[in-house]
Scaffold this motif. Sequence first.
Motif, PDB file in Angstrom:
ATOM      1  N   GLU A  67       0.973  -1.335  -0.031  1.00 40.06           N
ATOM      2  CA  GLU A  67      -0.186  -0.271  -0.030  1.00 40.06           C
ATOM      3  C   GLU A  67       0.911   1.356   0.028  1.00 40.06           C
ATOM      4  OE1 GLU A  67      -3.494   0.280  -0.017  1.00 40.06           O
ATOM      5  OE2 GLU A  67      -3.486  -1.708  -0.508  1.00 40.06           O
ATOM      6  N   LEU A  68       0.525   2.254  -0.884  1.00 43.41           N
ATOM      7  CA  LEU A  68       1.207   3.268  -0.943  1.00 43.41           C
ATOM      8  C   LEU A  68       0.710   4.506  -0.090  1.00 43.41           C
ATOM      9  CD1 LEU A  68       3.563   4.893  -2.352  1.00 43.41           C
ATOM     10  CD2 LEU A  68       1.692   5.727  -4.012  1.00 43.41           C
ATOM     11  N   PRO A  69       1.137   5.118   0.981  1.00 42.28           N
ATOM     12  CA  PRO A  69       0.612   5.979   2.024  1.00 42.28           C
ATOM     13  C   PRO A  69       0.119   7.315   0.957  1.00 42.28           C
ATOM     14  CG  PRO A  69       2.664   5.350   2.723  1.00 42.28           C
ATOM     15  CD  PRO A  69       2.644   4.539   1.349  1.00 42.28           C
ATOM     16  N   LEU A  70      -1.080   7.702   1.452  1.00 45.11           N
ATOM     17  CA  LEU A  70      -1.689   8.860   0.633  1.00 45.11           C
ATOM     18  C   LEU A  70      -1.020   9.823   0.308  1.00 45.11           C
ATOM     19  CD1 LEU A  70      -5.469   8.616   2.181  1.00 45.11           C
ATOM     20  CD2 LEU A  70      -4.891   7.708  -0.074  1.00 45.11           C
ATOM     21  N   ASN A  71      -0.051  10.395   1.275  1.00 45.01           N
ATOM     22  CA  ASN A  71       0.613  11.514   0.972  1.00 45.01           C
ATOM     23  C   ASN A  71       2.230  11.329   0.406  1.00 45.01           C
ATOM     24  OD1 ASN A  71       2.177  10.125   3.331  1.00 45.01           O
ATOM     25  ND2 ASN A  71       2.406  11.810   4.463  1.00 45.01           N
ATOM     26  N   GLN A  72       2.251   9.928   0.011  1.00 49.95           N
ATOM     27  CA  GLN A  72       3.601   9.841  -0.589  1.00 49.95           C
ATOM     28  C   GLN A  72       3.436   9.885  -2.211  1.00 49.95           C
ATOM     29  OE1 GLN A  72       5.638   6.224   0.617  1.00 49.95           O
ATOM     30  NE2 GLN A  72       7.260   6.087  -1.340  1.00 49.95           N
ATOM     31  N   GLN A  73       4.418  10.388  -2.884  1.00 50.00           N
ATOM     32  CA  GLN A  73       4.415  10.590  -4.253  1.00 50.00           C
ATOM     33  C   GLN A  73       5.417   9.227  -4.891  1.00 50.00           C
ATOM     34  OE1 GLN A  73       2.728  12.679  -6.662  1.00 50.00           O
ATOM     35  NE2 GLN A  73       1.561  12.973  -4.873  1.00 50.00           N
TER      36      GLN A  73
END
Length: 86
Positions: A67-73
């Motif tokens: 899962e990619l954290p929401l704030n990570q680009q």
Amino acid sequence: MSNHALILHLTGRPEPLVFALSDKSAKSLMTRLPVLMGSAGVDSPELADGSTVAINFGLVATAHIEELPLNQQAYGSPKRGTGFGG
């Protein structure tokens, strides 16, 4: 929409490459990733922004999906506005 990322660790590169995947690509790669790694295959998954990237898994030391954290680009992340009409 989920935020799946393909994390690739390349030999000789200290930081991993992180690609934001489309839901369809994430689902497909979850089952095919071991085969692609074992066969040194090439694949072109669709990224979350609709673009694609060609990956030669023969050059990848390790790969996984998380899962990619929401704030990570990440490469292929959808463009986000400022929240003020942008």
